[in-house]
Design a protein around this motif. Sequence first.
Motif, short mmCIF file in Angstrom:
data_model
loop_
_atom_site.label_atom_id
_atom_site.label_comp_id
_atom_site.label_asym_id
_atom_site.label_seq_id
_atom_site.Cartn_x
_atom_site.Cartn_y
_atom_site.Cartn_z
N PRO A 70 1.03 -1.27 0.08
CA PRO A 70 0.16 0.31 -0.05
C PRO A 70 0.72 1.28 0.24
N ARG A 71 0.12 2.52 -0.45
CA ARG A 71 0.59 4.02 -0.83
C ARG A 71 0.52 4.58 0.70
N ILE A 72 -0.13 4.48 2.37
CA ILE A 72 -0.74 4.46 3.00
C ILE A 72 0.41 6.33 3.88
N GLY A 73 0.81 6.38 3.20
CA GLY A 73 1.63 7.64 3.67
C GLY A 73 2.11 7.64 5.31
N ALA A 74 1.62 8.66 6.39
CA ALA A 74 2.18 8.24 7.56
C ALA A 74 1.13 7.80 8.36
N ALA A 75 -0.35 7.14 7.65
CA ALA A 75 -0.93 6.30 8.95
C ALA A 75 -0.15 5.20 8.95
N PRO A 76 0.21 4.10 10.33
CA PRO A 76 0.47 3.45 10.84
C PRO A 76 -0.73 2.43 10.56
N TRP A 77 0.35 1.13 10.68
CA TRP A 77 0.03 -0.06 8.99
C TRP A 77 -1.42 -0.61 10.71
N PRO A 78 -2.70 -1.14 9.72
CA PRO A 78 -3.55 -1.43 10.52
C PRO A 78 -2.79 -3.28 11.11
N ARG A 79 -3.32 -2.94 12.26
CA ARG A 79 -3.18 -4.54 13.32
C ARG A 79 -4.85 -5.10 13.86
N ASP A 80 -4.53 -6.41 14.24
CA ASP A 80 -6.54 -6.35 14.72
C ASP A 80 -5.87 -6.51 16.30
N GLN A 81 -6.93 -6.83 17.23
CA GLN A 81 -7.57 -7.26 18.02
C GLN A 81 -6.06 -7.45 19.48
N LYS A 82 -5.70 -9.19 18.40
CA LYS A 82 -4.09 -8.99 19.04
C LYS A 82 -2.75 -7.62 18.90
N ALA A 83 -3.22 -7.40 17.88
CA ALA A 83 -1.86 -6.64 17.35
C ALA A 83 -0.79 -6.88 16.23
N GLN A 84 -1.01 -7.85 15.58
CA GLN A 84 -1.33 -8.94 14.38
C GLN A 84 -0.97 -7.79 13.47
N PRO A 85 -0.56 -7.44 12.88
CA PRO A 85 -0.77 -6.59 11.42
C PRO A 85 -1.30 -7.77 10.46
N LEU A 86 -1.74 -6.77 10.01
CA LEU A 86 -2.98 -6.75 9.08
C LEU A 86 -2.23 -7.20 7.70
N LEU A 87 -3.07 -7.81 6.21
CA LEU A 87 -2.30 -7.87 4.97
C LEU A 87 -3.45 -7.05 4.69
N PHE A 88 -2.15 -6.63 4.15
CA PHE A 88 -3.20 -5.21 2.56
C PHE A 88 -3.45 -6.60 1.21
N VAL A 89 -4.75 -5.45 1.00
CA VAL A 89 -5.40 -6.01 -0.14
C VAL A 89 -5.59 -5.40 -1.44
N VAL A 90 -5.53 -3.66 -1.25
CA VAL A 90 -6.32 -3.11 -2.45
C VAL A 90 -6.30 -1.89 -1.69
N GLN A 91 -6.23 -1.05 -3.14
CA GLN A 91 -5.73 0.59 -2.61
C GLN A 91 -6.71 0.97 -3.88
N ILE A 92 -7.47 2.13 -3.36
CA ILE A 92 -8.65 2.97 -4.73
C ILE A 92 -8.35 4.41 -4.55
N ASP A 93 -8.02 4.36 -5.92
CA ASP A 93 -8.10 5.56 -5.72
C ASP A 93 -9.29 5.81 -5.92
N LEU A 94 -9.58 7.31 -5.27
CA LEU A 94 -11.57 7.40 -5.21
C LEU A 94 -11.40 8.78 -6.26
N ALA A 95 -10.49 9.72 -6.86
CA ALA A 95 -11.15 10.32 -8.30
C ALA A 95 -10.93 9.42 -9.05
N GLU A 96 -10.73 8.18 -9.32
CA GLU A 96 -10.20 7.51 -10.77
C GLU A 96 -12.43 6.86 -10.50
#
Length: 154
Positions: A32-58
Motif C-alpha cells: 500500500p501507499r498509506i503515507g504516515a498512517a500506521p499499519w493496521p493491526r487486529d485486536q491481538k496487535a498482529q499486522p493485517l494483510l493489505f489487499v487493495v488500494q482504490i484511488d477515489l479520483a478514479e
Amino acid sequence: MSLRFPTLLVSRRPRQVDVDWTDARSWLGGAPRIGAAPWPRDQKAQPLLFVVQIDLAEVAAKTGKTPLPDKGSLAFFIGGGSAVVFVPEGQTTTPVMPPAGTPDLTECGGAAEWRTDLEGRPLFPYWPVDFAVLDITPPASDEDEDAWEEFAAD
C-alpha cells in the motif's frame, strides 16, 4: 434526497507486454501507499494483510458525485480482522512494506508459491485495476434507506 453509490465493477487490467504498471493509482495486492498512517493491526496487535488500494479520483471520474470523497484513496486490509485506511491526496507516493510479524498469506487464502518482498514479508500479487459503472438499480427498501441515513449521520 440522499446520494446513491452506483454499482462499480472493479476488474484487473489485462496483461500487456512492456507496460510499466508501477504508476497505477488503484491496484490489488503488492504494497500500500498509506503515507504516515500506521499499519493496521487486529485486536491481538498482529499486522493485517493489505489487499487493495482504490484511488477515489478514479472512482469519481467513473461514477460522478457519490457520498465518497473525490480525492485521496482507500486502502483495504484483511486478516484477523479488517480495516480501511483513508489516505489523503498527495500521501500515496511511496509504497509501505508490511511490518515484521505480518502473517503468512496462506492464512487468508493466499498460495504458498506467491512471492514475498526482498525481506521475506508476505505480499499478495500486484495487479492494477480498472473501473466500470454497471447500470443496475438496487431494490428499494425503507430498511436500507434508514441504515444508510444512520451511517451517513455518524
